[in-house]
Design an enzyme around this catalytic site. Structure first.
Site, mmCIF file in Angstrom:
data_model
loop_
_atom_site.group_PDB
_atom_site.id
_atom_site.type_symbol
_atom_site.label_atom_id
_atom_site.label_comp_id
_atom_site.label_asym_id
_atom_site.label_seq_id
_atom_site.Cartn_x
_atom_site.Cartn_y
_atom_site.Cartn_z
ATOM 1 N N ASP A 75 0.815 -1.204 0.000
ATOM 2 C CA ASP A 75 0.000 0.000 0.000
ATOM 3 C C ASP A 75 0.856 1.265 0.000
ATOM 4 O O ASP A 75 0.483 2.277 -0.593
ATOM 5 C CB ASP A 75 -0.927 0.007 1.220
ATOM 6 C CG ASP A 75 -2.087 -0.976 1.079
ATOM 7 O OD1 ASP A 75 -2.240 -1.555 -0.012
ATOM 8 O OD2 ASP A 75 -2.830 -1.156 2.060
ATOM 9 N N GLY A 76 2.016 1.227 0.673
ATOM 10 C CA GLY A 76 2.888 2.400 0.704
ATOM 11 C C GLY A 76 3.367 2.801 -0.674
ATOM 12 O O GLY A 76 3.446 3.998 -0.996
ATOM 13 N N ARG A 177 -5.885 17.734 24.558
ATOM 14 C CA ARG A 177 -4.594 17.228 25.034
ATOM 15 C C ARG A 177 -4.552 15.742 24.696
ATOM 16 O O ARG A 177 -5.418 14.967 25.101
ATOM 17 C CB ARG A 177 -4.414 17.438 26.533
ATOM 18 C CG ARG A 177 -4.355 18.893 26.944
ATOM 19 C CD ARG A 177 -4.043 19.058 28.433
ATOM 20 N NE ARG A 177 -2.649 18.694 28.702
ATOM 21 C CZ ARG A 177 -2.268 17.728 29.526
ATOM 22 N NH1 ARG A 177 -3.184 16.981 30.146
ATOM 23 N NH2 ARG A 177 -0.993 17.472 29.731
ATOM 24 N N ALA A 193 -5.808 5.477 11.375
ATOM 25 C CA ALA A 193 -7.050 5.888 12.036
ATOM 26 C C ALA A 193 -7.802 4.693 12.610
ATOM 27 O O ALA A 193 -8.388 4.776 13.700
ATOM 28 C CB ALA A 193 -7.939 6.643 11.048
ATOM 29 N N LEU A 194 -7.795 3.577 11.903
ATOM 30 C CA LEU A 194 -8.509 2.389 12.379
ATOM 31 C C LEU A 194 -7.863 1.837 13.643
ATOM 32 O O LEU A 194 -8.558 1.437 14.584
ATOM 33 C CB LEU A 194 -8.539 1.324 11.281
ATOM 34 C CG LEU A 194 -9.334 0.051 11.586
ATOM 35 C CD1 LEU A 194 -10.803 0.371 11.835
ATOM 36 C CD2 LEU A 194 -9.190 -0.955 10.450
ATOM 37 N N SER A 195 -6.529 1.843 13.695
ATOM 38 C CA SER A 195 -5.839 1.334 14.884
ATOM 39 C C SER A 195 -6.019 2.255 16.080
ATOM 40 O O SER A 195 -5.761 1.849 17.218
ATOM 41 C CB SER A 195 -4.345 1.146 14.586
ATOM 42 O OG SER A 195 -3.698 2.396 14.404
ATOM 43 N N ALA A 214 -4.866 8.632 21.610
ATOM 44 C CA ALA A 214 -4.725 8.546 23.070
ATOM 45 C C ALA A 214 -5.059 9.867 23.753
ATOM 46 O O ALA A 214 -4.217 10.469 24.416
ATOM 47 C CB ALA A 214 -3.303 8.102 23.435
#
Length: 299
Positions: A75-76, A177, A193-195, A214
């Site tokens: 994919d990269g 934050r 985003a999914l991870s 996080a």
């Protein structure tokens, strides 16, 4: 069967630093040329492989001359050449020679059978959106970039949380934050985003997703925005904050820098084999619909 435009000039692009890629690229080139298509190679790919016997072109020359680009890699590799060819509307065919392969959807074992049929006009076409971003420092733009998957603002590994002020269409959304913030396209919604617990957006959905990394407050949740939104992320606290684009280019940020993100005017045409199913890709890559083990049945 869906019949599209038949191509004439085909550019081959490979992940040139991958061991064992030279033979399948050479084999695919011979297979395509044998069927009457003109074959060219992307210049870095040709240089890594040595003499190919075919013209070697820069991405700009491919955009001007080739009708389609066939990408052999992960994919990269697809993301990198997709950004470079986006201004030229060059369609991409992805062959998976990597690991996950969300957007390189043709197995390498099937390429000599599938790719010639697609080049002859048997394919399904879809358009994928990109993001464009710029970094503004002291009211002056200092950096521009395109992103196929995502724009990610994040802290370095040993610094504290980043403090971000996020606005959409000139309207304040929140101060956050966190370890960072992901701005993703539908294509990128199955990547970083999914991870980070973001939602999956269908590629044809017109949206942009913001996903906190996080966050300090559990109430900071992902949100899907209209894809004509203009997003501004200002650095208001923290140190060693960076921004990256598809995890392939990085820029250090300073306090009060603003990253402005919007949908690009460019789209990238993806070509798939007839019968392609996005849901089948998700099912396979994310291991959906797997049956419980026999051990559970025996309990």
């Amino acid at each position: 069967m869906k019949i599209g435009h038949q191509f004439h000039t085909v550019a081959l692009v490979g992940r040139s630093n991958t061991p064992g890629i030279a033979e399948p690229l050479a084999s695919l080139a011979a297979c395509i040329a044998k069927r009457g298509f003109e074959v060219v190679f992307e210049a870095d790919t040709a240089q890594a492989l040595g003499s190919t016997g075919y013209p070697a072109l820069t991405p700009a020359e491919i955009g001007a001359r080739a009708d389609v680009a066939v990408v052999l890699g992960g994919d990269g590799t697809m993301l990198g050449i997709g950004r470079q060819l986006a201004p030229y509307k060059t369609p991409l065919i992805g062959i998976n020679h990597g690991r996950l392969g969300f957007i390189t959807d043709i197995p390498a074992s099937d390429m000599q059978e599938v790719v010639p049929m697609m080049l002859a006009g048997s394919y399904e076409r879809e358009e994928r959106t990109l993001l464009e971003a710029r970094i503004v420092r002291n009211n002056e733009p200092i950096y521009h970039a395109l992103a196929f998957n995502d724009v990610v603002v994040n802290r370095s590994g040993f610094s504290g949380m980043a403090e971000l002020r996020v606005s959409v269409d000139g309207r304040f959304m929140y101060n956050q934050r966190s370890d960072g913030l992901i701005v993703a396209t539908p294509t990128g919604s199955t990547a970083y985003a999914l991870s980070s617990q973001g939602p999956i957006l269908h590629p044809q959905l017109q949206g942009i997703v913001l996903v906190p990394i996080a966050p300090h407050a559990l109430s900071n949740r992902p949100i899907v925005l209209p894809d004509d939104s203009k997003i501004a992320i200002q650095i208001i606290g923290g140190r060693d904050v960076n921004v990256n684009f598809d995890m392939q280019s990085f820029t250090a940020l300073e306090l009060n820098d603003t990253i402005e993100v919007r949908r690009s005017k460019h789209t990238v045409p993806f070509l798939h084999p007839v019968g392609y199913s996005y849901y089948a890709t998700l099912r396979k890559k994310l291991h959906w619909n797997e049956h419980p083990s026999n051990e559970e049945d025996d309990e």
